[in-house]
Enzyme design. Structure first.
Site, PDB file in Angstrom:
ATOM      1  N   HIS A  75      -8.959   3.940  -0.964  1.00 28.87           N
ATOM      2  CA  HIS A  75      -7.665   3.364  -1.361  1.00 28.87           C
ATOM      3  C   HIS A  75      -7.028   2.493  -2.471  1.00 28.87           C
ATOM      4  O   HIS A  75      -7.137   1.066  -2.393  1.00 28.87           O
ATOM      5  CB  HIS A  75      -7.444   2.452   0.082  1.00 28.87           C
ATOM      6  N   CYS A 115       0.952  -1.245   0.129  1.00 30.46           N
ATOM      7  CA  CYS A 115      -0.197  -0.059   0.312  1.00 30.46           C
ATOM      8  C   CYS A 115       0.788   1.255   0.023  1.00 30.46           C
ATOM      9  O   CYS A 115       0.711   2.180  -0.087  1.00 30.46           O
ATOM     10  CB  CYS A 115      -0.620  -0.326   1.263  1.00 30.46           C
ATOM     11  N   LYS A 157      -9.940   6.308   4.217  1.00 31.15           N
ATOM     12  CA  LYS A 157     -11.273   6.082   4.683  1.00 31.15           C
ATOM     13  C   LYS A 157     -12.038   6.050   4.199  1.00 31.15           C
ATOM     14  O   LYS A 157     -13.334   5.450   3.709  1.00 31.15           O
ATOM     15  CB  LYS A 157     -11.514   6.377   6.297  1.00 31.15           C
TER      16      LYS A 157
END
Lengths: 383, 383
Positions: free
Chosen positions: B332, B83, B328
């Site tokens: 993402h 990520c 959030k």
């Protein structure tokens, strides 16, 4: 720019391994660290060339490797540029040191594909092509390089026998490399009789699917001197690209990114092709070696395919090419290949290549291609 | 080191897209190029953050994107650090310019995962963990971050309600971001009533799986001035790692790589946490935002979970955090996330963030984490 040296190298054997990618590349890094005599805590990062580790259900190799090396704080990441992943990883480690961001870096590469059957492995490789237009329409890499060979034959009158000579020469070298995947001499007849993969290319025109890993430690000249290791200098470093899909290019018998990267790297090194004593070039298929030597200006267009038969590219010839055995015989663990070329050049330039040693090697060039040339990196090393 | 500026940014919306990764990231790059006013022929390379494009049967995105941009000669490759792929890609583009290897670079990132069902997507994400020890034993990322939350609760007495406040705050911001995946305000009750994913984390504690791409053009100060664009300076850049597997660490309620990367980046920038006017932090789960603010020294250990409720991390608070909506609410798209944070900081620092504008933003910090912290990059930007 600061001067950058290769101060240590490591490599697993190429071939079939039970160990996973993370284990293979960790072992290669450990060997390179030991060879360099560096305190591992001085290593400031690692770029890991890898294309398919996700086929093993493991991405994010960086922290796994650095944790295993005992230096988890040092950042690492994976670099992917298909079969040029290793050369790209080496390039960025070089940039980090030359640009003053680090004094000591690892560059490494790994692939583990032997758990895949041939069809799945061929599919994974094809994901490196312009898949929507090439792979998805049935054009795997053997097919694409076959188109390159067919174009080359039509343009220059070369033959399958010419390409077979390249395979024979590279297997002669690989038979002397204890880490090579296929340590076996072959004959022109063996090549001609081998199974057709994608006409005119046959099984012995193609490199094998290999597992394996390679690693190098790069450092500033000052670090090399302080350790008392014999430095091999990175004299030139360049990357270039070209149109991804082969059918969109002007000439299917040339890879423009090889030309551009070689010109840039040689210019930076202050060298010409005449100064280069040995080459590791990206011979994923025999045709690729012929085209690479032309692309980089080592021989005129249409003459590259004859050089093996003429002895020019043999270890004792004028342009010793793939003394390691090349991808063809040493093997092609995708992410490791470009790093493995640097390992070979370093051993050759320091006179440590054993039975396959090229005499009087002072300047070496490594040429690493991604897919059919969408990516290319060229590095010039010297002592 | 040369001064480096962000001179243009582009982003697709985050959410569900029919377009493939190559199309998404090409579009983001085109937008960034247009925004910067640069002649695309001056672009010397592109680092593309991406983790899972192979799930779409396409690796080797670099030459595909550069070909589509009309500059196939410029090299590009994929950078993967789970990520944190985007932040890592930005870092290397920065290094290439600051170190004198290029004057203009693209850094971009992309992910396309909406074609995968939830179980497959969760599996792919888990490949970013220490899979042999974590993922393979059933510990997906929700499970790992749940362990982090549980540890945090036990150590500091925080509650699920505290974490819910972080989600509420980030959705408040995301509701004002026209490119956010989930443009919806939620309540603490919504979070508390949402499905348990991995206790104590519920659906609304977790970021969504998003498709999307982001891109920035980086250049020297000279290039920025010659184009007449308002420069945003990269004042500090750092990456760090930590032990890959969470169970091997001393404290499961802290990510040491965040601490190390933030310290280095702030030091290079000549700033302290008190100088930072806004942050984009890696809130893949609500607990991650709380821990990140502590790791980087913005608040003492054990106090991070209360900051949203106290108003400290709201847009008008002392430490405005995730004004974009964060992972959030904004979403993402793994490889794009770190680049998207830079896009947000640039828009905020130039006062172009519309309804979600943070007042008096002069110095911003982007914090991008790979997996549970095996990789971390921190960048400090300023005007």
């Amino acid at each position: 720019m600061r001067k950058v040296c290769v101060i240590g190298v490591g490599s697993t054997s190429y071939g079939k391994h039970e160990a996973t990618a993370r284990e293979l590349v960790t072992n290669a890094c450990l060997d390179a660290i030991q060879d360099s005599r560096i305190d591992p805590r001085k290593i400031e990062g690692n770029f890991i060339g890898n294309a398919f580790s996700i086929a093993e259900k493991q991405g994010h190799l960086g922290p796994l490797v650095m944790t295993a090396l005992g230096i988890p704080e040092a950042p690492a990441n994976t670099i992917e540029a298909a079969c040029a992943s290793g050369g790209s990883a080496f390039r960025e480690a070089y940039v980090n040191i030359a640009g003053g961001f680090a004094d000591v870096m690892l560059a490494s590469g790994v692939e583990h594909v032997s758990q895949l059957d041939t069809i799945t492995a061929t599919s994974y490789f094809a994901y490196g092509s312009d898949y929507a237009f090439e792979g998805a329409n049935g054009c795997s890499f053997p097919g694409l390089y076959a188109a390159m060979a067919r174009t080359y034959f039509q343009k220059y009158g070369a033959t399958e026998m010419d390409l077979a000579q390249i395979a024979v020469k590279n297997h002669e070298n690989g038979a002397l490399n204890p880490k090579a995947h296929i340590q076996k001499r072959i004959t022109v007849e063996d090549v001609m009789k081998s199974m057709v993969v994608a006409s005119p290319l046959k099984l012995y025109d193609a490199c094998p699917f290999s597992d394996g890993a390679a690693a190098v430690v790069l450092a500033t000249e000052e670090v090399a001197k302080s350790l008392g290791v014999e430095p091999v200098y990175v004299m030139g470093s360049a990357r270039a690209g070209t149109i991804a899909a082969m059918h969109e290019r002007v000439d299917m018998a040339a890879i423009p990114s090889s030309t551009l990267a070689a010109q840039k790297a040689l210019k930076q090194a202050g060298k010409t092709v005449k100064d280069v004593n040995l080459l590791e070039v990206h011979d994923c298929f025999t045709i690729a070696e012929a085209v690479a030597l032309e692309d980089m200006g080592f021989t005129p267009r249409g003459t590259g395919a004859k050089l093996a038969e003429q002895g020019v590219t043999r270890r004792d010839g004028k342009i010793p090419t793939n003394a390691s055995g090349g991808l063809k015989s040493k093997g092609h663990p995708v992410g490791a290949t470009g790093i493995g070329q640097i390992v070979e050049l370093r051993e050759q330039l320091l006179g440590r290549a054993g039975k396959r040693q090229v005499p009087n090697a002072r300047v070496g060039l490594a040429h690493n291609v991604g897919a059919t040339g969408g990516s290319c990196s060229v590095h010039v090393l010297g002592v």
